[in-house]
Design an enzyme around this catalytic site. Structure first.
Site, mmCIF file in Angstrom:
data_model
loop_
_atom_site.group_PDB
_atom_site.id
_atom_site.type_symbol
_atom_site.label_atom_id
_atom_site.label_comp_id
_atom_site.label_asym_id
_atom_site.label_seq_id
_atom_site.Cartn_x
_atom_site.Cartn_y
_atom_site.Cartn_z
ATOM 1 N N HIS A 582 0.843 -1.202 0.000
ATOM 2 C CA HIS A 582 0.000 0.000 0.000
ATOM 3 C C HIS A 582 0.879 1.253 0.000
ATOM 4 O O HIS A 582 0.927 2.012 0.979
ATOM 5 C CB HIS A 582 -0.879 -0.048 1.251
ATOM 6 C CG HIS A 582 -2.073 0.828 1.249
ATOM 7 N ND1 HIS A 582 -2.061 2.136 0.857
ATOM 8 C CD2 HIS A 582 -3.365 0.565 1.614
ATOM 9 C CE1 HIS A 582 -3.255 2.655 0.997
ATOM 10 N NE2 HIS A 582 -4.073 1.718 1.457
ATOM 11 N N GLU A 689 -0.596 1.420 -5.516
ATOM 12 C CA GLU A 689 -0.353 0.178 -4.793
ATOM 13 C C GLU A 689 -0.252 -1.011 -5.747
ATOM 14 O O GLU A 689 -0.969 -1.083 -6.745
ATOM 15 C CB GLU A 689 -1.487 -0.061 -3.786
ATOM 16 C CG GLU A 689 -1.740 1.147 -2.891
ATOM 17 C CD GLU A 689 -3.068 1.059 -2.174
ATOM 18 O OE1 GLU A 689 -3.445 -0.056 -1.763
ATOM 19 O OE2 GLU A 689 -3.742 2.099 -2.029
#
Length: 717
Positions: A582, A689
């Site tokens: 992330h 991400e």
């Protein structure tokens, strides 16, 4: 040259058993090769291990110039995008094109039009291995003698050094390079346009454009003369007089009542000309001269030659074909084809990316929708009728995402949240005494600290989270919230590890969002420093009871950053999981950045209930469909992305392996104001991400391992 053959998809490469007939055919060509001056060693080197590709054989009878309605053919090849790109190429290569016009007499617009139609200005040059395709066609099919000559010409070019890559790719029929020459044409016509001593039509734009101009000149191009123009026929005109080879003096056509398409008179002359009616008496009509024949010789199809001439006219500022084609269902531009594919994807059809290339999967999906809508014929053709129908049809409901395995909260998980990491300054000193690696604190977080001539990094032991990477001479690549809450609240920033599920896909509300491991203490399992100064770290979270998955993370911290999540199924049952790295990338101002590599992909929009939409152009925060925020999941993404940040004068390249999903997130101003650890700082990051989430779940058999890899490289603008 075989126009547009480069758009054929690449052939599959299954393992094949040796084909005795094919090997005998290759052996029989060796004496022919020797007669052309190809020595035995060269022949053996370039034929060793070749296996036929039977998928090229049906394409002999499926060239789009002869199988596609001309209105479809021109709509895709002469659209606004290709015109705009062509005008940009005219400006970029103005001096080169002026020189070529002086040497060969061919105007810049025609040369650039050939380049645009043949390869979209070098973007699409074909994906099939040339040696394989030509060897197959030389031994099988109905034009063996022709393709035998092309195969041997290719070997000659490799032996001479004009071509240096034996694995060169091109069209199914052997055309390759910027302007798609076949090998025999390359050998006869190619010239050295940049003066480096080689004829390189693959990597050199000057060589490719000079060779195209040389081809047209040798095909009879007459400098300063038109190719032709669109005309209007009088009522009752005898269409049997039409045909490219049915030449008459221009004055004869004038006497029969033919005028220009705008109604103006044509000055009569003795110039030999022919009348073309490519769609019959009811469609557009053209008078063509000698220069049209030169273009036609490049690829002997009327639709191809008219694509070149129409594009060249539009590059000169003309409006293109004026008269309507005789159809009530006009063809689609590439932008419209992308839109159609996005609508098909939104209805659950598995057709890959919305790339504007209409292949078999798209045609099958169109046929299904035509049947559903009652359109006849349900032939799978991409036209305005099906596009308009899908535009106005009720939106398809968001398809349910495949559920991952439902993971229960591991026993002892609450206690682990408060546990310290077993990795301490002492354990690192005793077990991993490596120059440039220490344990300390980074912005109040216990962290592994890396400090080498290549740069600095910090990896929080809470969550095993990379929270900082500063390559030498640059600024930090990652954003870390200055408003973060006390632990064990998840750390906002850096690269949180979301595992074994992303968001709460397939999970109940009894488990934390984004997996278990981002709020647990990790430990350093192994470390080393490579010869070039790259620091390699391996970390792992604590074992989780009743979870038959094992996770280990590898970090390679050097001039670039490489991160791997290695998941192993230690149980005796298959498991399904999702995951993500992330990344919070630090930017000058998110409103000024763009992300390349997502154009044409379908995304699931969390801000719109997971509905499917098409990404049109590079991602920015100013998307007119939903400006000022983003929460987009791109399934089946390509794995190569570039974040361009003018504010910090840098670009960040993200390359992903075995991660089929890209996620882009920024909450925007309104949502950020409600987030205690973001607030006014929303402008200074964007999440790009790498993962496997949404439809892209990972199914892992017992004992198997899956590795998600991302590589990050930073380049100054």
């Amino acid at each position: 040259m075989i126009a547009n053959a480069a758009t054929a998809t690449a052939a599959p490469s299954p393992a094949q058993a040796p084909n005795p007939a094919f090997q005998r055919c290759l052996a029989a060509m060796q004496p022919l090769a020797a007669a052309r001056g190809i020595d035995a060693a060269t022949f053996a080197r370039y034929t060793a291990g070749l296996q036929p590709d039977p998928t090229v054989l049906p394409l002999l009878d499926a060239q789009p110039e002869f199988t596609t309605p001309i209105w479809d053919y021109l709509a895709g090849l002469v659209d606004d995008q290709r015109v705009a790109d062509g005008r940009a190429m005219l400006a970029t290569h103005r001096a080169l094109l002026a020189r070529l016009q002086g040497e060969y007499g061919v105007d810049p617009e025609t040369v650039v039009a050939v380049w645009g139609v043949e390869s979209d200005y070098g973007r699409i040059t074909g994906k099939r291995p040339l040696r394989v395709s030509l060897a197959t066609l030389a031994c099988e099919g109905r034009r063996r003698e022709f393709f035998r000559g092309e195969f041997l010409a290719l070997l000659s070019l490799l032996q001479s050094g004009d071509l240096t890559d034996p694995d060169l790719t091109g069209s199914w029929a052997g055309a390759f390079g910027q302007t798609q020459f076949i090998p025999t044409t390359y050998a006869r016509i190619a010239v050295d346009g940049d003066g480096d001593g080689r004829r390189d039509l693959v990597g050199s734009i000057p060589d490719a454009l000079a060779s195209t101009a040389n081809y047209l000149q040798r095909a009879g191009w007459r400098s300063g003369e038109p190719w032709g123009y669109e005309v209007k026929l009088p009522a009752g005109f005898d269409a049997a007089l039409a045909g490219r080879t049915a030449r008459r003096p221009l004055s004869d056509w004038v006497a029969r009542g033919i005028v220009r398409v705008d109604g103006s008179a044509i000055a009569p002359s003795d110039a030999r000309s022919a009348l073309l009616l490519p769609a019959g008496r009811e469609g557009p009509a053209f008078l063509v001269f000698r220069n049209y024949d030169a273009i036609h010789s490049y690829n002997a199809a009327e639709s191809y030659a008219l694509a070149i001439t129409t594009l060249a006219d539009r590059l000169r500022g003309g409006e293109g074909v004026v008269a309507r084609w005789p159809t009530d269902d006009p063809g689609l531009s590439r932008a419209q084809r992308k839109e159609l594919q996005a609508l098909l994807l939104a209805r659950g059809h598995d057709i890959g990316a919305a790339d504007g290339m209409v292949g078999n999967a798209t045609r099958r999906a169109i046929a299904i929708e035509q049947q559903r809508l009652g359109q006849q014929p349900a032939d799978g053709r991409a036209g305005h009728r099906i596009l308009d129908a899908l535009r106005t049809a009720a939106p398809a409901p968001a398809a349910p995402l495949p559920a991952s395995t439902a993971f229960a909260l591991p026993a002892g998980y609450p206690a682990l949240l408060q546990s310290p990491s077993p990795t301490t300054a002492r354990t690192v000193k005793n077990m991993h005494d490596i120059p440039g690696l220490t344990v300390g604190t980074f912005q109040g977080l216990d962290a592994l600290l890396v400090d080498t001539p290549l740069g600095k990094a910090a990896v929080s032991l809470f969550g095993g989270q990379l929270v900082s990477w500063t390559p030498a001479g640059q600024e930090d690549v990652f954003w870390l919230s200055p408003l973060r809450a006390d632990l064990p609240t998840p750390i906002r920033g850096g690269t949180p590890v979301c595992w074994p599920y992303f968001s709460r896909q397939g999970q109940s509300d009894a488990v934390p969002a984004h997996g278990f491991v981002r709020t647990l203490p990790w430990q350093l399992a192994a470390a080393r420093r490579e010869a070039d100064g790259t620091m390699v770290l391996e970390l792992e979270p604590p074992p989780l009871q009743e979870l038959a998955l094992n996770l280990r993370m590898q970090l390679h911290i050097g001039r670039s950053l490489e991160q791997r999540l290695v998941t192993t199924n230690t149980g005796n049952q298959p498991l399904r999981f999702t995951e993500a790295l992330h990344n919070y990338f630090r930017v000058g101002d998110v409103e000024g950045v763009r992300i390349e590599g997502l154009d044409g992909l379908v995304f699931l929009d969390k801000n719109d209930g997971g509905s499917r939409h098409l990404q049109q152009g590079d991602w920015t925060l100013h998307d007119p469909r939903d400006p000022g925020r983003a929460d987009r999941l791109f399934p089946g993404a390509g794995g190569r992305y570039r974040l361009v940040d003018p504010g910090l004068a840098r670009s960040i390249a993200l390359e992903v392996e075995d991660g089929r999903t890209a996620i882009v997130w920024n909450p925007g101003e309104a949502a950020a104001a409600r987030m205690a650890d973001v607030g006014a700082h929303w402008r200074h990051f964007v999440c790009l991400e790498a993962g496997n989430a949404g439809p892209d779940v990972v199914d892992l058999p017992p004992g198997a391992t899956h590795t998600l890899t991302q590589k990050i490289t930073v380049t100054p603008l």
